[in-house]
Design a protein around this motif. Structure first.
Motif, PDB file in Angstrom:
ATOM      1  N   LYS B 196       0.830  -1.193   0.000  1.00 48.67           N
ATOM      2  CA  LYS B 196       0.000   0.000   0.000  1.00 48.67           C
ATOM      3  C   LYS B 196       0.870   1.250   0.000  1.00 48.67           C
ATOM      4  O   LYS B 196       2.082   1.193   0.246  1.00 48.67           O
ATOM      5  CB  LYS B 196      -0.967  -0.018   1.181  1.00 48.67           C
ATOM      6  CG  LYS B 196      -0.317  -0.256   2.511  1.00 48.67           C
ATOM      7  CD  LYS B 196      -1.350  -0.331   3.631  1.00 48.67           C
ATOM      8  CE  LYS B 196      -1.705  -1.743   3.991  1.00 48.67           C
ATOM      9  NZ  LYS B 196      -2.260  -1.896   5.355  1.00 48.67           N
ATOM     10  N   ARG B 197       0.259   2.376  -0.243  1.00 49.80           N
ATOM     11  CA  ARG B 197       0.994   3.644  -0.328  1.00 49.80           C
ATOM     12  C   ARG B 197       1.857   3.888   0.893  1.00 49.80           C
ATOM     13  O   ARG B 197       2.976   4.382   0.814  1.00 49.80           O
ATOM     14  CB  ARG B 197       0.019   4.804  -0.481  1.00 49.80           C
ATOM     15  CG  ARG B 197      -0.864   4.739  -1.705  1.00 49.80           C
ATOM     16  CD  ARG B 197      -0.099   5.104  -2.958  1.00 49.80           C
ATOM     17  NE  ARG B 197      -0.991   5.172  -4.109  1.00 49.80           N
ATOM     18  CZ  ARG B 197      -1.265   4.132  -4.898  1.00 49.80           C
ATOM     19  NH1 ARG B 197      -0.716   2.954  -4.669  1.00 49.80           N
ATOM     20  NH2 ARG B 197      -2.076   4.278  -5.927  1.00 49.80           N
ATOM     21  N   PHE B 208       2.635   8.861   2.890  1.00 51.69           N
ATOM     22  CA  PHE B 208       1.783   8.259   1.865  1.00 51.69           C
ATOM     23  C   PHE B 208       1.067   9.306   1.029  1.00 51.69           C
ATOM     24  O   PHE B 208       0.838   9.110  -0.166  1.00 51.69           O
ATOM     25  CB  PHE B 208       0.817   7.234   2.469  1.00 51.69           C
ATOM     26  CG  PHE B 208      -0.248   7.798   3.353  1.00 51.69           C
ATOM     27  CD1 PHE B 208      -1.486   8.125   2.838  1.00 51.69           C
ATOM     28  CD2 PHE B 208      -0.011   7.983   4.713  1.00 51.69           C
ATOM     29  CE1 PHE B 208      -2.483   8.630   3.660  1.00 51.69           C
ATOM     30  CE2 PHE B 208      -0.993   8.479   5.534  1.00 51.69           C
ATOM     31  CZ  PHE B 208      -2.227   8.818   5.010  1.00 51.69           C
ATOM     32  N   ILE B 211       3.357  10.236  -1.777  1.00 50.33           N
ATOM     33  CA  ILE B 211       3.356   9.216  -2.822  1.00 50.33           C
ATOM     34  C   ILE B 211       2.160   9.442  -3.738  1.00 50.33           C
ATOM     35  O   ILE B 211       2.270   9.472  -4.966  1.00 50.33           O
ATOM     36  CB  ILE B 211       3.237   7.801  -2.203  1.00 50.33           C
ATOM     37  CG1 ILE B 211       4.383   7.525  -1.239  1.00 50.33           C
ATOM     38  CG2 ILE B 211       3.165   6.750  -3.292  1.00 50.33           C
ATOM     39  CD1 ILE B 211       5.691   7.276  -1.880  1.00 50.33           C
ATOM     40  N   SER B 212       1.033   9.622  -3.108  1.00 55.16           N
ATOM     41  CA  SER B 212      -0.198   9.806  -3.851  1.00 55.16           C
ATOM     42  C   SER B 212      -0.090  11.004  -4.796  1.00 55.16           C
ATOM     43  O   SER B 212      -0.433  10.929  -5.975  1.00 55.16           O
ATOM     44  CB  SER B 212      -1.324  10.017  -2.840  1.00 55.16           C
ATOM     45  OG  SER B 212      -2.570   9.764  -3.416  1.00 55.16           O
TER      46      SER B 212
END
Lengths: 250, 250
Positions: B196-197, B208, B211-212
């Motif tokens: 996952k992120r 995260f 990252i998104s």
DNA sequence: CGGCATCTTGAGTTGGGTCAATGGTCGTGG
DNA sequence: CCACGACCATTGACCCAACTCAAGATGCCG
């Protein structure tokens, strides 16, 4: 003490959260139960010494891998070189520590190793050591452990870079040096930085100006006394705190 | 192909500057010249398989070190645990890759290893392998190489964390996954993220949300097509550029 | 005494973190 | 089959640590 590798009692237990963060645990100290005849053979194999002036390169990235090195006196840095630009310092090694393991895989060193002051290393020809490990399983295991340590150490540095602020990194770094000097029976509060701000920054993932500023800040706060390359730790406790509890708590 | 370790041709030559940055070179592929009787003994030793459901822990940080593991199917992460807070992901391992070396030093695993999807590993009991390496020097050397690789790989990650921007890291990471999948004869442009992120971010030293955002940006720029965990690389060339030339050029 | 490398400090910028709200997706159970 | 809820991902607004650029200061060595 005939060879540099009989450096016992260096298995220091580091005190803190970050203890493994940039611990200096790369010593080639032999287990006390090592049989004398093995140590003798080791002595034979590791008979070669090499002296280097400050600034001299021990091996270049890409050059043929022949030996592992143990620092007898002096101070070394290793740096990996990026093709396009500059390199990054991946480690500092002081008396009793070993480096050069990164060459085993491809038979070429991946990093470049440079003496930061006039130094002397023990040359540990890898082929011969590998031979000796056939007969002495303890030794083989010991080398596995050395490499494993390098791995866990690196993991710690990764965690370090991935999750700590500048101040935490610098505090951890200074405390780590302190530990390593202390384990060698030097003062744990007074010592000399062997690397320049830029190299320290490269290792810690910070610019040299930032290092400088953080030193100044620590000095204002009464934690350290810094003058150029000389360091005096004034408040070990507070410095330790800096590392433990991170402001943005990750 | 009787055991999972006979995974040949995985010695991929990675194409880029960053190739070693987070290269997936942790395979336990045996050299082609390995004598059949050794492979047979290996098969005996490595006969045990272990199945894990997604989310299951293979070994915990601090638990007793018994074995090294090679991924047969599935996907794993390893993470080091900070005492005070959360951990940090130190590696991702896919089919054919080995992990667990960090336990050799202290006889306890330093990291925790978790299956990210339903997986199967080959259990490689370290004691027995060590025994076998006494007779088969090739094998011993091979294991040294595996560990050395882990070391150089870590050095690359360190460089990576210490000197690259968020975009560079993500680009490098995606290209690395692409490489590793490609080496296993999957598509190099279409694949599924198994983590996952948050885990990706932990590994890359980013939050995260970041990252998104970077994924979104790459998408706007036409480099990627990202939908949740599915990735399609649209412009391999441009993605490669992202990595090579860093804006603040260190 | 000058020349050079290193270190310090300042001012302004920015990449990435933080906090917070919204939106998708999937598995579970009614 | 649909509805609920948990989990994960996206997006926005704001902020701060660290970077960049730039000017001095300090110490070292010939």
């Amino acid at each position: 003490m005939k060879t540099c590798i009989h450096v016992h009692k260096l298995e220091t237990i580091l005190p803190l959260t970050f203890s493994c963060a940039i611990c200096g645990m790369r010593q080639i100290c032999m287990p006390p139960f090592a049989p004398p005849e093995m140590l003798e053979k080791l002595d034979e194999i590791i008979s070669l010494r090499k002296r280097l002036k400050a600034g001299t390169v021990l091996y270049h990235s890409g050059s043929s891998f022949q030996a592992i090195y143990a620092v007898k006196t002096g101070f070394f840095k290793t740096e990996d070189v990026h093709e396009d630009g500059k390199g990054q310092v991946t480690g500092f090694y002081m008396m009793g520590e070993t480096f050069g393991f990164d060459g085993i895989d491809t038979n070429r060193y991946r990093s470049t190793s440079t003496a930061l002051e006039d130094s002397e290393v023990c040359v540990i020809p890898f082929g011969q050591i590998e031979g000796l490990t056939n007969e002495h399983l303890d030794l083989k295991h010991h080398f596995s452990k050395l490499m494993s340590r390098e791995i866990t150490h690196n993991h710690s540095v990764i965690m370090f870079l991935g999750s700590m602020t500048g101040e935490e990194r610098v505090a951890a770094f200074i405390l780590n040096l302190s530990q390593r000097y202390h384990a060698r029976e030097f003062s744990r509060s007074d010592f000399t930085l062997r690397m320049k701000r830029e190299e320290m920054g490269s290792y810690l993932g910070l610019k040299f100006e930032t290092i400088s500023r953080i030193f100044s800040k620590f000095q204002e706060e009464g934690l350290l006394e810094v003058h150029r390359k000389s360091i005096r730790i004034l408040d070990m406790e507070a410095l330790t705190q800096k590392v433990g509890h991170s402001p943005r708590h990750l």
